[in-house]
Design a protein around this motif. Structure first.
Motif: not given
Ligand code: FNR
Length: 339
Positions: A308-309, A27, A24-25, A286, A103
């Motif tokens: 993501a995380r 930053c 997942s994207p 999650l 993205q």
């Molecule tokens: C993100 N998320 C995020 N989403 C997105 O659309 N573009 C982005 O650049 C970011 N940047 C970003 C940085 C960091 C450090 C985190 C933790 C999250 C959101 C991410 O892609 C995701 O949708 C959420 O974190 C929920 O998924 P998880 O972490 O529960 O698997």
């Protein structure tokens, strides 16, 4: 080998992912000197997950205009000078068998860079953040063009898939939601008008890009006057009509709100949009175990799983998930010596 949905290939247009796992994207705020360029950190970070057998590596929100950065350390794609670093990274990622995506983003009123910031209406996100300038027609036109120019650079860098960032209260989302779009010209007031900015971006991008196109949305505003997944079914139908291939379904962050989070808390939205608009979706939020991912896919709730995380904690999460599901997956060829 036992068959799983998570490790079955997924084909969209001319691109086949080896499994359903998407990074997942995220930053990383790691460009130097405010230049938006790829650094060694980005290479180490993304390539680790490609070695870990993620099917699709999606680069973080990458700004199509300098004023569209969340922070001055964001990756950028507003200049041809950005292409080279991205191209090197893409070629490395592909050598480990991952497909590649990026993205394209504009932070709108959530930009924290110096100077003027832009949004559909002059309303700040909260009292700590700057009040944006209400975009003129010319600003809108220039920003649509910036997305198109960004897409052309994505193509030159060799990516397989583009995702437009239409979620989390950034610029595209600010046009889509009535909470942030108070315009009374053709870009606001009705659902068709609120959609017009994204519509123009999709049409424009498709003039320079014939590969797969994903859009990330926030399918719920968590506000009594805001949008819900049902509204996004309509938007998704329109996107499908324009040739968008997949909706990546997130939620929230348009306005400050408290969100009740629990495992898979956004999966229901991915399911609603998938069935309501008859379009492929990605589920995110999650999702941390192989069994959970398998349940989502097998019950036709989404087509891809964005992680993501958990991929920050475990770059080899695909291997962890495979073990949990009792299947073996190929390691990168460098490790495949029968040891
Ligand atoms: C993100 N998320 C995020 N989403 C997105 O659309 N573009 C982005 O650049 C970011 N940047 C970003 C940085 C960091 C450090 C985190 C933790 C999250 C959101 C991410 O892609 C995701 O949708 C959420 O974190 C929920 O998924 P998880 O972490 O529960 O698997």
């Amino acid at each position: 080998m036992r068959k799983t949905a998570l490790f079955s290939p997924y084909t969209v247009k001319n691109v086949t992912l080896k499994n359903r796992i998407v990074m997942s994207p995220m930053c990383m705020y790691s460009s130097h000197n405010e230049d938006g360029k790829v650094q060694n950190f980005h290479k180490t970070h993304y390539i680790s997950r490609a070695v870990g057998q993620v099917g699709l590596i999606m680069l973080e929100a990458t700004a199509v205009q300098p004023q569209g950065r969340i922070t001055a350390q964001d990756l950028g794609i507003w200049d041809d000078a950005h292409i080279e670093g991205l191209k090197e990274l893409v070629s490395e990622l592909k050598s480990y068998g991952s497909k590649t995506s990026i993205q394209l983003a504009h932070a709108g009123r959530k930009a924290t860079v110096d100077g003027e910031i832009y949004a559909p209406s002059a309303i700040s996100f909260n009292e700590k953040m700057k009040t944006p300038k209400e975009m003129s027609k010319e600003d809108i036109h220039d920003t649509v063009q910036a997305f198109i120019d960004g897409a052309r650079r994505v193509k030159e860098a060799g990516f397989d898939i583009i995702e437009l960032h239409g979620a989390h209260g950034y610029l595209i989302n600010e046009f889509l939601s009535p909470l942030t779009n108070k315009r009374n010209d053709e870009y606001g007031g009705t659902k068709e008008n609120q959609y017009r900015f994204l519509k123009e971006i999709i049409d424009g991008v498709k003039q320079v890009w014939d590969g797969p196109l994903f859009v990330r949305v926030s399918a719920h505003d968590y506000h009594e006057d805001g949008l819900t997944a049902e509204d996004y079914v309509t938007y998704a139908q329109w996107m499908k009509d324009q040739g968008v291939d997949l909706i990546d379904v997130s939620s929230g962050a348009v306005v400050p709100a408290s969100i009740d989070v629990y495992p898979g808390y956004q999966v229901g939205y991915a399911e609603t949009i998938r069935h309501g608009a008859n379009i492929d979706t990605g589920a995110v939020g999650l999702i941390t175990s192989g069994l959970q991912a398998e349940e989502i896919l097998r019950n036709n709730r989404s087509d891809l799983i964005f992680v993501a995380r958990e991929l920050l904690r475990d770059p080899y999460w695909p291997r962890t998930a495979a073990k949990e599901l009792g299947v073996e997956i190929d390691p990168p060829k460098q490790y495949d010596r029968g040891w």
